[in-house]
Every structure is written in structure tokens, then in C-alpha cells.
Motif scaffolding. Structure first.
Motif, mmCIF file in Angstrom:
data_model
loop_
_atom_site.group_PDB
_atom_site.id
_atom_site.type_symbol
_atom_site.label_atom_id
_atom_site.label_comp_id
_atom_site.label_asym_id
_atom_site.label_seq_id
_atom_site.Cartn_x
_atom_site.Cartn_y
_atom_site.Cartn_z
ATOM 1 N N THR A 115 0.842 -1.190 0.000
ATOM 2 C CA THR A 115 0.000 0.000 0.000
ATOM 3 C C THR A 115 0.875 1.237 0.000
ATOM 4 N N TYR A 116 0.372 2.294 -0.639
ATOM 5 C CA TYR A 116 1.103 3.548 -0.780
ATOM 6 C C TYR A 116 0.285 4.665 -0.156
ATOM 7 N N ALA A 117 0.952 5.511 0.603
ATOM 8 C CA ALA A 117 0.272 6.582 1.328
ATOM 9 C C ALA A 117 1.039 7.881 1.166
ATOM 10 N N TRP A 118 0.330 8.952 0.873
ATOM 11 C CA TRP A 118 0.944 10.273 0.824
ATOM 12 C C TRP A 118 1.024 10.840 2.235
ATOM 13 N N GLU A 130 6.413 6.202 9.879
ATOM 14 C CA GLU A 130 7.521 5.283 10.149
ATOM 15 C C GLU A 130 7.237 4.395 11.356
ATOM 16 N N ARG A 131 6.537 4.932 12.348
ATOM 17 C CA ARG A 131 6.160 4.130 13.524
ATOM 18 C C ARG A 131 5.262 2.959 13.143
ATOM 19 N N HIS A 132 4.513 3.141 12.077
ATOM 20 C CA HIS A 132 3.568 2.102 11.677
ATOM 21 C C HIS A 132 4.078 1.274 10.500
ATOM 22 N N GLY A 133 5.391 1.287 10.303
ATOM 23 C CA GLY A 133 5.994 0.377 9.342
ATOM 24 C C GLY A 133 6.092 0.882 7.921
ATOM 25 N N TYR A 134 5.845 2.151 7.690
ATOM 26 C CA TYR A 134 5.915 2.719 6.340
ATOM 27 C C TYR A 134 7.311 3.281 6.079
ATOM 28 N N ARG A 135 7.722 3.176 4.805
ATOM 29 C CA ARG A 135 9.047 3.658 4.424
ATOM 30 C C ARG A 135 8.921 4.636 3.257
ATOM 31 N N PRO A 136 9.715 5.716 3.272
ATOM 32 C CA PRO A 136 9.558 6.768 2.263
ATOM 33 C C PRO A 136 10.019 6.348 0.872
ATOM 34 N N ARG A 137 9.322 6.895 -0.133
ATOM 35 C CA ARG A 137 9.708 6.701 -1.526
ATOM 36 C C ARG A 137 9.940 8.078 -2.155
ATOM 37 N N ARG A 138 9.199 8.410 -3.196
ATOM 38 C CA ARG A 138 9.423 9.665 -3.899
ATOM 39 C C ARG A 138 8.550 10.778 -3.338
ATOM 40 N N SER A 139 8.916 12.011 -3.648
ATOM 41 C CA SER A 139 8.203 13.169 -3.114
ATOM 42 C C SER A 139 7.485 13.936 -4.221
ATOM 43 N N ALA A 140 6.557 14.778 -3.806
ATOM 44 C CA ALA A 140 5.814 15.637 -4.726
ATOM 45 C C ALA A 140 5.538 16.955 -4.022
ATOM 46 N N HIS A 141 5.292 17.978 -4.823
ATOM 47 C CA HIS A 141 5.044 19.306 -4.280
ATOM 48 C C HIS A 141 3.614 19.766 -4.562
ATOM 49 N N PHE A 142 3.036 20.467 -3.596
ATOM 50 C CA PHE A 142 1.829 21.255 -3.833
ATOM 51 C C PHE A 142 2.287 22.661 -4.200
ATOM 52 N N ALA A 303 3.774 23.317 -0.078
ATOM 53 C CA ALA A 303 3.938 22.153 0.799
ATOM 54 C C ALA A 303 4.555 21.023 -0.010
ATOM 55 N N THR A 304 5.149 20.081 0.700
ATOM 56 C CA THR A 304 5.730 18.894 0.062
ATOM 57 C C THR A 304 5.203 17.663 0.784
ATOM 58 N N GLU A 305 4.966 16.613 0.028
ATOM 59 C CA GLU A 305 4.553 15.351 0.621
ATOM 60 C C GLU A 305 5.398 14.231 0.040
ATOM 61 N N THR A 306 5.532 13.172 0.812
ATOM 62 C CA THR A 306 6.316 12.017 0.393
ATOM 63 C C THR A 306 5.409 10.796 0.360
ATOM 64 N N ARG A 307 5.599 9.983 -0.656
ATOM 65 C CA ARG A 307 4.813 8.760 -0.728
ATOM 66 C C ARG A 307 5.540 7.660 0.035
ATOM 67 N N PHE A 308 4.865 7.144 1.040
ATOM 68 C CA PHE A 308 5.403 6.056 1.859
ATOM 69 C C PHE A 308 4.743 4.744 1.436
ATOM 70 N N THR A 309 5.453 3.649 1.612
ATOM 71 C CA THR A 309 4.909 2.350 1.244
ATOM 72 C C THR A 309 5.114 1.339 2.359
ATOM 73 N N LYS A 310 4.223 0.338 2.365
ATOM 74 C CA LYS A 310 4.303 -0.722 3.376
ATOM 75 C C LYS A 310 3.828 -2.017 2.750
ATOM 76 N N THR A 311 4.480 -3.117 3.073
ATOM 77 C CA THR A 311 4.054 -4.434 2.636
ATOM 78 C C THR A 311 3.011 -4.968 3.604
ATOM 79 N N LEU A 312 1.897 -5.461 3.071
ATOM 80 C CA LEU A 312 0.780 -5.896 3.904
ATOM 81 C C LEU A 312 0.688 -7.407 4.036
ATOM 82 N N GLU A 313 1.654 -8.128 3.507
ATOM 83 C CA GLU A 313 1.565 -9.589 3.483
ATOM 84 C C GLU A 313 1.464 -10.193 4.876
ATOM 85 N N THR A 314 2.029 -9.547 5.877
ATOM 86 C CA THR A 314 2.055 -10.133 7.218
ATOM 87 C C THR A 314 0.816 -9.813 8.022
#
Length: 315
Positions: A115-118, A130-142, A303-314
């Protein structure tokens, strides 16, 4: 006391308004409306398993929301999206954590692997992810443009347009929007991002893009070259004061001619004439061509946001 989680009530106008209030408080750069939110739920493709959850505080007030679903139009199976929003005035009640958990369970139940989250690029937001297991990927700007004050480039007159170039509103394609669908599909395929998207279902595009009430077909502007759609800028509005660029793209064969600038110039002038006072857009941090175009118009990063991702298999 903590928050409680439930689904949004699509037939309750006050519920939609409450969610819009939260979205505007948590992400003031977005274009949103109660009508658009209701449409978002009603038109979602079944394979998307789209869901909007809300968090209620101890007094029953909606203080948070989450959007979650399957990226059904991605060629990579198992991709999904999850975005949570909490009213800044009501943090600390566990709303974000509870929304995240419920949304992740929903996605995992429908076969999501990743899953991917902004996430807004602010310390508290990044720490939460990060506390909930998400890791940063690419960023985008508003980016924001003060339409009421900015000096826009002069709109082109018909006689000043390059040979063979014509500018039309999106409404000119009401009888047959397929050329816009084909242009959107090509531009979207080339857009940088973490999750690839393939627009290959015309009927689905009609249902959730063309018929979306936030799409302003009069402000949407299309550049044609010798009668062929070459570039476009799609405009969204909140029906009040905010205008947003939903997508600006140029087909590969026509790039480098300044057509996107022409289309966007006309669209922004029409938006200001219609009474819109703020213009917003978003660009991937690596999309240098569009960032340069927007800076040329006078947009500034707000503003800037980063897309975080997490593997949900577990899960």
C-alpha cells in the motif's frame, strides 16, 4: 477516551460535509467538495474496493477520515492506496492510528500486497508513518498561485497562434470525449510515480473522470494541431473560490512546442474571469518540465509530501 471508526454515510449530506471539513483542515491545498465526495463513492469501479472511513471523537464529531482502495488500473497486481487525514485541532485521540488499522485490514482482505500513502513532509507526519511500518519513496510538491493578484501571461489571440494550432474548451468534446481519453491515457502513462497506471477502459474513464462534478469542462482547455488533440490541461474546481490543475499533458509527438503553456494560460484566464481566486496544482518532485512551466506562471511551492509504502503480506 479514543475515537471510533465507521464508514462514511454516502446518503447523508451532513456526513459528506463533515469529511470535507476535515480534508480542508488537514490538507488545505486540495480541491474537494461534498458533491465530489459523494460522486467518488458512487462511481468507484467495483474492482477498486474504494472505501472512505471516518473517525468520530467522543462527542460524535467527525475528526478524521481515510481513503483506501485497490489500484485496479495498475498493471502490477496487489498495489493499493491509503491516505489518512486528521483535523489538526483533534489530534491525540488515536484517530489516525485507528483509521490506519481499519484501512489496512480492508486492503489486505481484498488482496493488497503493498500500500502507498501520501504523507506531508513534516516531522510529526513522517514519524507517524515510520512508527507504523511505512518507508519513504518519492516526493511531490503542492503549488499555489494567487489568481487574484498575479499578472498572468497574455492569452493568445487566434491570429497569434502557431500555424495549425487551435484552442478549445473541454466542453467542445461533449459529444465525443474519446480523443481526450486517448490523450489522457498517453500522458498518464508517462507521468512519473511509484504506481504505474494504465488507462485502457474508456467507459470507466467516462464514469469516474469525465462525469466527475469537480471537472470543469469550460475551464479545461485543449490544444489541437491540425485538428488532432495535442495537449490539454484539465481543470477541477470546488465551485467556490478554488481552481486546481487535475492533469496537464502533451502527447509525445507534440512536445517541445509550448502547447501546454498555451492551454494553461487560457485556462487560468478563464478561471479568474469566473471568479476563482486561488489556483493549486501538484507535481512530482522529479517532474522538472511541469515544475518549470508552473514556476513560469508564478506558482510557488506551498507544501511537500512524500509517498510512503508498506508491505501488507504479514497482516
Amino acid at each position: 477516551m479514543t475515537a471510533s471508526i465507521r464508514d462514511v454515510r454516502p446518503d447523508d449530506p451532513s456526513d459528506a460535509e463533515s469529511v470535507v471539513r476535515v480534508l480542508r483542515a488537514a490538507l488545505p491545498f486540495s480541491i474537494t467538495s461534498a458533491e465530489g465526495l459523494s460522486f467518488e463513492l458512487s462511481c468507484a469501479h467495483p474492482a477498486k474496493h474504494h472505501r472512505i472511513l471516518v473517525a468520530e471523537g467522543p462527542d460524535g464529531r467527525v475528526i478524521g477520515a481515510a481513503r483506501a482502495g485497490i489500484a485496479y488500473d495498475s498493471p502490477e497486481p496487489g498495489r493499493s492506496y491509503l491516505n489518512t487525514y486528521v483535523d489538526p485541532a483533534h489530534r491525540g485521540l488515536g484517530a489516525g492510528r485507528l483509521l490506519l488499522r481499519a484501512a489496512e485490514e480492508h486492503l489486505a482482505a481484498h488482496g493488497a500486497v503493498d500500500t502507498y500513502a501520501w504523507v506531508l513532509d513534516e516531522p510529526a507526519h513522517r514519524a507517524f508513518a515510520e512508527r507504523h511500518g511505512y518507508r519513504p519513496r518519492r516526493s511531490a510538491h503542492f503549488l499555489r498561485l494567487d489568481l487574484a493578484a498575479v499578472t498572468l501571461p497574455e492569452p493568445p489571440r487566434d491570429g497569434d497562434l502557431p500555424a495549425g494550432v487551435e484552442l478549445r474548451p473541454g466542453s467542445a468534446f461533449a459529444a465525443d470525449p474519446r480523443p481526450l481519453f486517448e490523450a489522457d491515457a498517453e500522458a498518464t502513462a508517462d507521468e512519473p510515480g511509484d504506481v504505474a497506471t494504465e488507462l485502457d477502459d474508456y467507459e470507466d474513464w467516462l464514469a469516474h473522470v469525465w462525469n466527475n462534478p469537480t471537472l470543469d469542462k469550460e475551464l479545461t482547455t485543449v490544444a489541437l494541431v491540425d485538428g488532432v488533440v495535442a495537449s490539454f490541461t484539465a481543470a477541477q474546481t470546488d465551485g467556490a473560490t478554488r481552481y486546481g490543475s487535475a492533469m496537464t499533458g502533451t502527447l509525445r509527438a507534440f512536445r517541445g512546442r509550448g502547447l501546454a503553456k498555451l492551454a494553461k494560460t487560457v485556462s487560468l484566464h478563464r478561471a479568474r474571469a469566473a471568479g476563482y481566486t486561488e489556483a493549486f496544482t501538484g507535481n512530482d518532485a522529479g517532474n522538472d518540465p511541469m515544475l518549470a512551466i508552473n514556476e513560469w506562471f508564478g506558482y510557488e511551492i506551498c507544501a511537500t509530501e512524500t509517498r510512503f509504502t508498506k508491505t501488507l503480506e504479514t497482516l
